[in-house]
Design a protein around this motif. Sequence first.
Motif, PDB file in Angstrom:
ATOM      1  N   ALA A   1       0.720  -1.218   0.014  1.00 44.96           N
ATOM      2  CA  ALA A   1       0.129   0.106  -0.147  1.00 44.96           C
ATOM      3  C   ALA A   1       0.660   1.142   0.110  1.00 44.96           C
ATOM      4  O   ALA A   1       0.309   2.219  -0.615  1.00 44.96           O
ATOM      5  CB  ALA A   1      -1.050  -0.017   1.307  1.00 44.96           C
ATOM      6  N   LEU A   2       1.937   1.286   0.628  1.00 46.57           N
ATOM      7  CA  LEU A   2       2.964   2.428   0.845  1.00 46.57           C
ATOM      8  C   LEU A   2       3.675   2.681  -0.588  1.00 46.57           C
ATOM      9  O   LEU A   2       3.676   3.916  -1.010  1.00 46.57           O
ATOM     10  CB  LEU A   2       4.240   2.161   1.871  1.00 46.57           C
ATOM     11  CG  LEU A   2       3.542   2.055   3.195  1.00 46.57           C
ATOM     12  CD1 LEU A   2       4.483   1.704   4.042  1.00 46.57           C
ATOM     13  CD2 LEU A   2       2.929   3.572   3.754  1.00 46.57           C
ATOM     14  N   LEU A   3       4.052   1.576  -1.386  1.00 47.34           N
ATOM     15  CA  LEU A   3       4.483   1.843  -2.616  1.00 47.34           C
ATOM     16  C   LEU A   3       3.377   2.268  -3.623  1.00 47.34           C
ATOM     17  O   LEU A   3       3.729   3.073  -4.512  1.00 47.34           O
ATOM     18  CB  LEU A   3       4.863   0.295  -3.104  1.00 47.34           C
ATOM     19  CG  LEU A   3       6.377   0.182  -2.646  1.00 47.34           C
ATOM     20  CD1 LEU A   3       6.603  -1.396  -3.168  1.00 47.34           C
ATOM     21  CD2 LEU A   3       7.626   1.020  -3.153  1.00 47.34           C
ATOM     22  N   GLN A   4       2.187   1.694  -3.410  1.00 50.27           N
ATOM     23  CA  GLN A   4       1.268   2.196  -4.488  1.00 50.27           C
ATOM     24  C   GLN A   4       0.855   3.699  -4.288  1.00 50.27           C
ATOM     25  O   GLN A   4       0.673   4.256  -5.084  1.00 50.27           O
ATOM     26  CB  GLN A   4      -0.198   1.407  -4.045  1.00 50.27           C
ATOM     27  CG  GLN A   4      -1.187   1.603  -4.844  1.00 50.27           C
ATOM     28  CD  GLN A   4      -2.370   0.833  -4.896  1.00 50.27           C
ATOM     29  OE1 GLN A   4      -2.230  -0.437  -4.662  1.00 50.27           O
ATOM     30  NE2 GLN A   4      -3.555   1.350  -4.458  1.00 50.27           N
ATOM     31  N   GLN A   5       1.057   4.005  -2.918  1.00 48.70           N
ATOM     32  CA  GLN A   5       0.799   5.726  -2.763  1.00 48.70           C
ATOM     33  C   GLN A   5       1.714   6.293  -3.438  1.00 48.70           C
ATOM     34  O   GLN A   5       1.512   7.298  -3.668  1.00 48.70           O
ATOM     35  CB  GLN A   5       0.627   5.988  -1.200  1.00 48.70           C
ATOM     36  CG  GLN A   5       0.516   7.188  -0.738  1.00 48.70           C
ATOM     37  CD  GLN A   5      -1.055   7.883  -1.183  1.00 48.70           C
ATOM     38  OE1 GLN A   5      -1.888   7.010  -1.102  1.00 48.70           O
ATOM     39  NE2 GLN A   5      -0.837   8.716  -1.794  1.00 48.70           N
ATOM     40  N   VAL A   6       3.088   5.880  -3.370  1.00 48.30           N
ATOM     41  CA  VAL A   6       4.241   6.585  -3.920  1.00 48.30           C
ATOM     42  C   VAL A   6       3.963   6.687  -5.396  1.00 48.30           C
ATOM     43  O   VAL A   6       4.028   7.883  -6.115  1.00 48.30           O
ATOM     44  CB  VAL A   6       5.609   5.850  -3.738  1.00 48.30           C
ATOM     45  CG1 VAL A   6       6.576   6.404  -4.425  1.00 48.30           C
ATOM     46  CG2 VAL A   6       5.816   5.710  -2.224  1.00 48.30           C
TER      47      VAL A   6
END
Length: 742
Positions: free
Chosen positions: A460-465
Amino acid sequence: MYKAIFFGSIAFLFAAAAGTSAQSPSPRPNTPASSQSPNPAPAVKVQTRLITVDVVVTDSHGNAVRDLKQDDFKILDGRGGPQKIARFEFMDASANPPAARGSELGTATSGAHVFSNRGLPQPRVPPTILLMDALNTEITNPVEVHKHMLLLLKTLPPNTPVAVFTLGHTLRVVQNFTTDPGLLKVAVDHALRSVSIEQNPQDDANSASNQALDQNGDVETSEIQTLESFEKEEYEAQMAVRVDDTTDAMVGIAKYLGGYPGRKNLIWFSESFPLWIEPTSDFGGNPALSLSPSTTKLPGQEFAGSASYTEKVRAAAEALTDAQVAVYPVDAKGLETAQLYSAAQDPHINRFNPGAGFGSQLTREDTARFESQDTMNEIAASTGGRICANTNDLSGCVQSALNDGSSYYELAYYPENVKWDGHFQKITIKSEQHGVKLAYRRGYFATDAQARLSQEKPEALLQQVCIDPLPATSISLTAEAVPPLQAPGQTAQARYLLTISPTALSLEPEGGSRRLRLQMAICEYDPKGDKFQIFPRDLSGPVSEAVYKGWQERGIRSIFDFSAKDEDGRLRFAVLDVPSGMTGSVDVPAHPREFGAAPGAVAPEPAAAAPAAGATAPAVAPQRAVTTSLVFKSSSGATSKLDWKSETMQYTGDLDVAVGARAFFQQFLGGQFHCQAGTLVPNDSASAAVPKLAFAFESATAALAVVDLAGDEPKYSGALPVDSTAKPFFDQVWKLCHCQQP
């Protein structure tokens, strides 16, 4: 699809990853789980979070005070009491710029096909973003605002890096950081535009409910109440979208600036939005509106359409604070009278609704203005900036922000005796020096970062990036598009060399080595840039001390091959340090161009050794073709030639030397070797091949030029001289052979 070669203790060849949509990323195996103690942690515990506070100190005349020492300051942290200062530094734009913190800071990588998320060199003056907020601003007189902006540009101190952003429903970079006033003027010209934002339906003469009321009772009261309730909820929904887009943009700006050390300024030109929409007792079901005694208000109906945005504002302010971004909100309305008296307004008086009278409208207008400015005050106070409102000197407001950032004291401490329960911790800074004024952010939220990270999945954090409008800079990245490898009969993939700085990574010691917990992804965007596919990859693993030392000097390097769709134009490399939550990303073209090539070239052979004493030379030398030039071409038609046909070896043409050198290296060495820990090693880990770095060039007259690239510098020998045009070419090839050029 992509594959990667990872330059670590072992060269890994990753299989192509399966793409996943932005809405439903596929689960990633072997994701390290966050370590948790089996026993509950105490409320008060030691945290490694460093709290940094920028303190602007001025005397009674508003002049900067520059001679204070660490002992002149005391820090009090809410209920935690006095704190120990861990770092103290005076930042002064009039002096030399401070030393970069971390080997990768303070340098901007540039050149053909080289892309970096750290494109701004270490500045003497804090970087400043001018954010023109069209989403929350209805500029009634853009000419006046434009005049103030032009005046500001004329008074900017030299070498002030300024960027111009605009905010609609998306954040857009009009001009990235530059010190060129001409470029900034063009950016401001393109940034200002008038927009229309929604009005409170209670005061909008054209709203459906007010139009119905004007029909003098011909519409049933229950229908009017239903219309009013619907309009209230629709107004709140529109406001919620504005708040979400604005706070998301501010968090994105914080990530974009977070990798740059020291103070940064965000000048926010806006009319802002309220922290909350209060319940209304005279709209949407008020009994006083009833035209029939039998009509009653539904319980709680006055709360329909009310909302609070405090938490969203808090999250944005916290992100900006952690990134050392001071926000200076500028009320774009300037100094004005009540809009109700403006000739452009159409005030609405309805005799059936006492809340629609002039007095009530004036009260609501004043309240809305104060609440919007309260939002500005909240963000400014939380980040150490100042609001500029009720004035027409907009350029003076911006100049004040630049003055604050030109000289300040940077204090940092690790909070002690603090409960990390998410509550606000007030910071109080005192000075032993009398007669000075201190300006600084008022506090921080004591959020347990590790507990928060344990609840957020790396995917989820990578997707937000990938979703964020701007690249993240907390982890420094450089990506270089390099010539692709193309097998016969196959379409060439784009190839990129990604260099990751280890400075911000949590490479914890583990036995006799270190543990890398790094996740990365490639985000492939559609032509419009609003949808993407994400291709994740886990780069975690043990790292030997020898490899770790090599990374400290040269960074972590990986080669990625990627086949993007023909219609897609942009990729983003994103990395996540799992233990800290730090991220970095860099944008690259999906289909890079302008690569040199030497089609059909044959590698020059090393010079033959002379016959040994007493040996008999062959009576007749075998016939062979002699290559006397190499031609390098780019897709744009640019060409250059390395020519040793006659009296000297020359490099001529309009293709850059660095591009030609890389084509030479790729043709004769790049297919077999890659850089690992500063040395060329075989791409095939089972191979024992050693690169041959001596080249012999034979002219048509049988004269030889021998270029030896194995030593500390290129060495030239033989009867054929290498002239001044060709030596820079071999200098570049030597750097590639010794892994000094990415």
